[in-house]
Scaffold this active site. Structure first.
Site, PDB file in Angstrom:
ATOM      1  N   THR A   1       0.642  -1.585   0.045  1.00  0.00           N
ATOM      2  CA  THR A   1       0.292   0.201   0.115  1.00  0.00           C
ATOM      3  C   THR A   1       1.130   1.252   0.513  1.00  0.00           C
ATOM      4  O   THR A   1       2.052   1.099   0.640  1.00  0.00           O
ATOM      5  CB  THR A   1      -0.626  -0.209   0.980  1.00  0.00           C
TER       6      THR A   1
ATOM      7  N   TYR B   1      -1.682  -0.057  10.303  1.00  0.00           N
ATOM      8  CA  TYR B   1      -1.982  -0.497   9.388  1.00  0.00           C
ATOM      9  C   TYR B   1      -0.635  -0.499   7.978  1.00  0.00           C
ATOM     10  O   TYR B   1       0.119  -1.751   7.495  1.00  0.00           O
ATOM     11  CB  TYR B   1      -3.067   0.473   8.212  1.00  0.00           C
TER      12      TYR B   1
END
Ligand code: UD1
Length: 337
Positions: free
Chosen positions: A123, A147
């Protein structure tokens, strides 16, 4: 169509938003596919009927062993994981378990079984709050939430595993994934999703009464946040090409951004939704959302040089139109039509 002889591929998280589009892209390109998904956020209906489906966890070694034996798996595309940044702040250990610890089990099972090709969903969150634009892969990884750290640690495990074993990986760092399958076979189905385009399309269909604009005082051209929105089917196609690249050139691993290299502001996205639907969404100004960078745009030089990737849906109105069509279909499915 590729000249490579296809071999069996396992897609983890194949009942989820991006994983289900990867399954379609693999099938469309002639690859035999199987799916493992625990259905915690995915949907069984998102997996085509002719795809072998295993309901279970990627950290279940016995199940993985059975799948590898039954399917003759020779590559893994790993999508299973948790993706909501604020949830990761509230439950870091849950995120490290799902995204890092379970990935470790999966990678170890792959090494043990001699599966030497692995494509991983990473990501743009890995870049943290960088002021650089566009963002290139050589920038330091500097996540600002659990995350991002959970994904970064998995990237690191993959790099170290590739150095030690007969194992090659490709980590694709996604920017803002949006849209839906142009043929209406899958789309973003999560209830309560927070993604801007999904939220805006729901508002256009009357499922929400307004869209909040989180911050109008960013140092961007109109003061609202800028993101690089990439169509989910183009992203899925990049995974198939990444798998082919790993197969053609063993011994080389890849880490690449996956975006289009151009940004749209929140206002520009909402204007596009109005244009496509012919209705006007109500906008409400709100304070900045915690942890949101002003702008995240991919430098696409590396993926352009490395893969023969030709985006087909690099057009904001097309992305919105496909997201809208899927939302309408989802509404019909949920009403039992
Ligand atoms: C998304 C991804 C993240 C990824 C990042 C890469 C998810 C849940 N998040 O985060 O994993 O790392 O892209 O670029 O998949 N906004 C509003 N109103 C809304 C919703 C959003 O103004 O109701 C704004 C946000 O402040 C932001 C932009 O729209 O400026 C996009 O937000 P969102 O769609 O939530 O994605 P990201 O937070 O960028």
């Amino acid at each position: 169509m590729s000249d490579l002889a296809p071999f069996p591929v396992l897609v983890t998280g194949g009942a989820g938003y991006i994983g289900s589009h990867a399954v379609l892209a693999l099938q469309d390109a002639g690859w035999p596919v199987a799916v493992i998904d625990n259905l915690s956020t995915g949907f069984r209906f998102a997996v085509p009927d002719d795809v072998p489906f295993y309901e279970g966890d990627v950290a279940d070694e016995a199940l993985l062993g059975r799948i590898f034996a039954e399917q003759g798996t020779r590559a893994i595309l790993h999508f299973a994981g948790s993706i909501i940044v604020p949830d990761s702040v509230a439950d870091p250990l849950g995120y490290y378990l799902n995204n890092t610890v379970k990935s470790r089990t999966l990678i170890a099972a792959a090494v043990k079984a001699g599966i030497s090709r692995f494509v991983f969903s990473s990501t743009a969150t890995i870049y943290g709050m960088s002021d650089v634009s566009p963002l290139h892969e050589g920038l330091p990884r500097d996540p600002i939430n659990p995350y991002g750290w959970s994904k970064m640690m998995t990237e690191q495990m993959l790099a170290d595993t590739a150095a030690a074993h007969d194992f090659d990986y490709c980590a694709l760092r996604y920017f803002n994934v949006s849209g839906a399958d142009p043929l209406g076979r899958s789309g973003q189905s999560t209830i309560g999703a927070t993604h801007l385009i999904k939220v805006a399309v729901e508002a256009a269909l009357g499922l929400r009464d307004h869209v909040a604009i989180f911050g109008e005082d960013y140092p961007t051209h109109d003061g609202t946040g800028v993101r690089d929105y990439i169509h989910v089917s183009d992203l899925a196609a990049a995974h198939v090409l990444a798998l082919e690249a790993l197969t053609r050139e063993p011994g080389r691993s890849l880490v690449m951004n996956c975006g289009y290299g151009r940004g749209f502001s929140v206002r520009e996205v909402l204007d596009a939704v109005d244009r496509v639907t012919g209705r006007r969404i109500e906008r409400r100004q709100q304070l900045r959302r915690a942890g949101d960078p002003a702008s995240l745009v991919a430098d696409t030089g590396l993926i352009g040089q490395t893969l023969p990737w030709k985006p087909r849906y690099d057009d904001l109105d097309t992305i919105v139109a496909h997201a809208l069509a899927w939302e309408e279909k989802l509404g019909e499915m949920r009403r039992g039509a």
